[in-house]
Design a protein around this motif. Structure first.
Motif, PDB file in Angstrom:
ATOM      1  N   TYR A 105     -17.095  58.557  33.710  1.00 22.64           N
ATOM      2  CA  TYR A 105     -17.150  59.790  33.353  1.00 22.64           C
ATOM      3  C   TYR A 105     -18.060  60.294  32.394  1.00 22.64           C
ATOM      4  O   TYR A 105     -18.461  61.518  32.465  1.00 22.64           O
ATOM      5  N   GLY A 106     -18.123  59.332  31.226  1.00 19.87           N
ATOM      6  CA  GLY A 106     -19.070  59.874  30.346  1.00 19.87           C
ATOM      7  C   GLY A 106     -20.449  59.698  30.725  1.00 19.87           C
ATOM      8  O   GLY A 106     -21.413  60.189  29.766  1.00 19.87           O
ATOM      9  N   LYS A 110      -5.201  71.034  29.838  1.00 18.41           N
ATOM     10  CA  LYS A 110      -4.692  71.284  28.958  1.00 18.41           C
ATOM     11  C   LYS A 110      -3.512  72.646  28.895  1.00 18.41           C
ATOM     12  O   LYS A 110      -2.696  72.919  27.963  1.00 18.41           O
ATOM     13  N   LYS A 142      -4.570  61.457  30.422  1.00 19.55           N
ATOM     14  CA  LYS A 142      -5.044  60.898  29.018  1.00 19.55           C
ATOM     15  C   LYS A 142      -6.679  61.427  29.233  1.00 19.55           C
ATOM     16  O   LYS A 142      -7.457  60.597  29.679  1.00 19.55           O
ATOM     17  N   ALA A 143      -7.082  62.206  28.110  1.00 21.26           N
ATOM     18  CA  ALA A 143      -8.470  62.735  28.045  1.00 21.26           C
ATOM     19  C   ALA A 143      -9.511  61.558  27.812  1.00 21.26           C
ATOM     20  O   ALA A 143     -10.523  61.378  28.349  1.00 21.26           O
ATOM     21  N   GLU A 144      -8.838  60.483  26.858  1.00 18.76           N
ATOM     22  CA  GLU A 144      -9.643  59.593  26.146  1.00 18.76           C
ATOM     23  C   GLU A 144      -9.873  58.408  27.255  1.00 18.76           C
ATOM     24  O   GLU A 144     -10.993  58.076  27.176  1.00 18.76           O
ATOM     25  N   THR A 145      -9.101  58.324  28.350  1.00 21.87           N
ATOM     26  CA  THR A 145      -9.525  57.218  29.340  1.00 21.87           C
ATOM     27  C   THR A 145      -9.973  57.943  30.841  1.00 21.87           C
ATOM     28  O   THR A 145     -10.164  57.237  31.742  1.00 21.87           O
ATOM     29  N   HIS A 146      -9.563  59.206  30.902  1.00 22.79           N
ATOM     30  CA  HIS A 146      -9.964  59.995  32.063  1.00 22.79           C
ATOM     31  C   HIS A 146      -9.131  59.555  33.076  1.00 22.79           C
ATOM     32  O   HIS A 146      -9.318  59.333  34.174  1.00 22.79           O
TER      33      HIS A 146
END
Length: 303
Positions: free
Chosen positions: A234-235, A122, A164-168
């Motif tokens: 990752y999750g 970020k 892209k944080a949503e897909t790491h």
């Protein structure tokens, strides 16, 4: 099938035309090196797997290998790269090459670093990251010069780091040339990563600089084909049991975060792997491959 693979190696791997390296000259002058390279290529062809196929790797991921792509596993992929001057890498899990005459290669690694926090994405400064990357390249030049390879120069971003944080997933690319060389003759490393629970997958896509704009979609297609198995994503991270890496996401680009933490060994590892995988031998493989396979009899090229 063997004939098809042989043809793709002949036509698909003049992928890095970034100026003269010592490798082809050494191979021409040293029959032992040429023989090792030929043997490594032959071994790679015997185990090559053509898409479409689902390829499980490192007990961590699956690669949904599309049609038109060929996967070469370890240890044959590592032997192939070492025969052209690259040092061994315990992290390497294989490589992907085109079956249709494309001029690129993709080297895959899984690094069991632990869970990498992505908070720093970020706030990172891409100019500072580029400076760190240049410093690492200059430091590695000492080793390259000692080994008889040309020194390198980091010219700038081909693609600034994007996470892209949503897909790491992380993508970045920089242009590297031999010192004194022409940018249009350089190769480009288009670096892509997928973060997981225990580390990360790196897919290092290498192609001539003049083709990267047209071939970015190929690298992104390969990146999208990578998925973690159940429990390794990752999750799936469990803060009560899982190891957290000592560095953040910026370290995957230039070691900047690791340097701030004083982890000099981590920086050295990243810088060495980055610089050596980029260039040692790979930039001049095209001409060498043509010479290797011209020694084959015409019958060897039958379908």
């Amino acid at each position: 099938m063997a004939g098809r693979f042989l043809r793709f190696v002949i036509f698909a791997l003049p992928f890095c035309l970034a100026g003269p390296l010592a490798t082809p000259t050494h191979a021409e002058q040293n029959p032992a090196i040429a023989e090792q390279q030929q043997e490594a290529v032959d071994k790679a062809l015997k185990v090559a797997k053509e898409g479409p196929a689902l390829v499980p790797l490192a007990d961590q991921i699956h690669v949904s290998l599309p049609a038109g792509f060929v996967f070469i596993p370890q240890p044959e992929a590592g032997e192939f790269l070492r025969s052209f001057g690259n040092p061994p890498s315990a992290d390497q899990i294989g490589m992907i090459v085109p079956a249709d005459g494309g001029q690129w290669i993709a080297i895959m690694r899984f690094v069991k670093s632990g869970y990498i926090k992505d908070d720093d994405a970020k706030n990172w400064n891409v100019d500072e990251l580029l400076d760190e990357l240049r410093k690492g390249t200059e430091e590695d030049n000492q080793d390259r010069a000692a080994r008889g390879f040309p020194e390198l120069e980091m010219k700038g971003w081909v693609e600034k780091p994007v996470y892209k944080a949503e897909t790491h997933r992380l993508i970045w690319s920089a242009l590297v040339v031999n010192k004194g060389g022409k940018e249009e003759e350089a190769s480009v490393n288009y670096n892509t990563y997928v973060l997981g629970r225990e580390g990360y997958v790196s897919l290092n896509f290498i192609t001539p600089s003049g083709q990267i704009e047209a071939e970015k979609t190929i690298a992104q297609q390969l990146l999208a084909s990578i998925s973690y198995v159940s429990g390794k994503g990752y999750g799936d991270f469990d803060s009560s049991t899982d190891h957290v890496a000592e560095y953040g996401l910026a370290a995957l680009i230039a070691g900047a975060a690791a340097k701030k933490l004083g982890l000099l060994a981590v920086i050295a590892a990243f810088a060495a792997k980055f610089a050596k995988v980029i260039v040692v031998g790979l930039m001049a493989l095209g001409g060498t491959f043509m010479k290797l396979f011209r020694r084959k009899a015409p019958d060897d090229l039958s379908p």
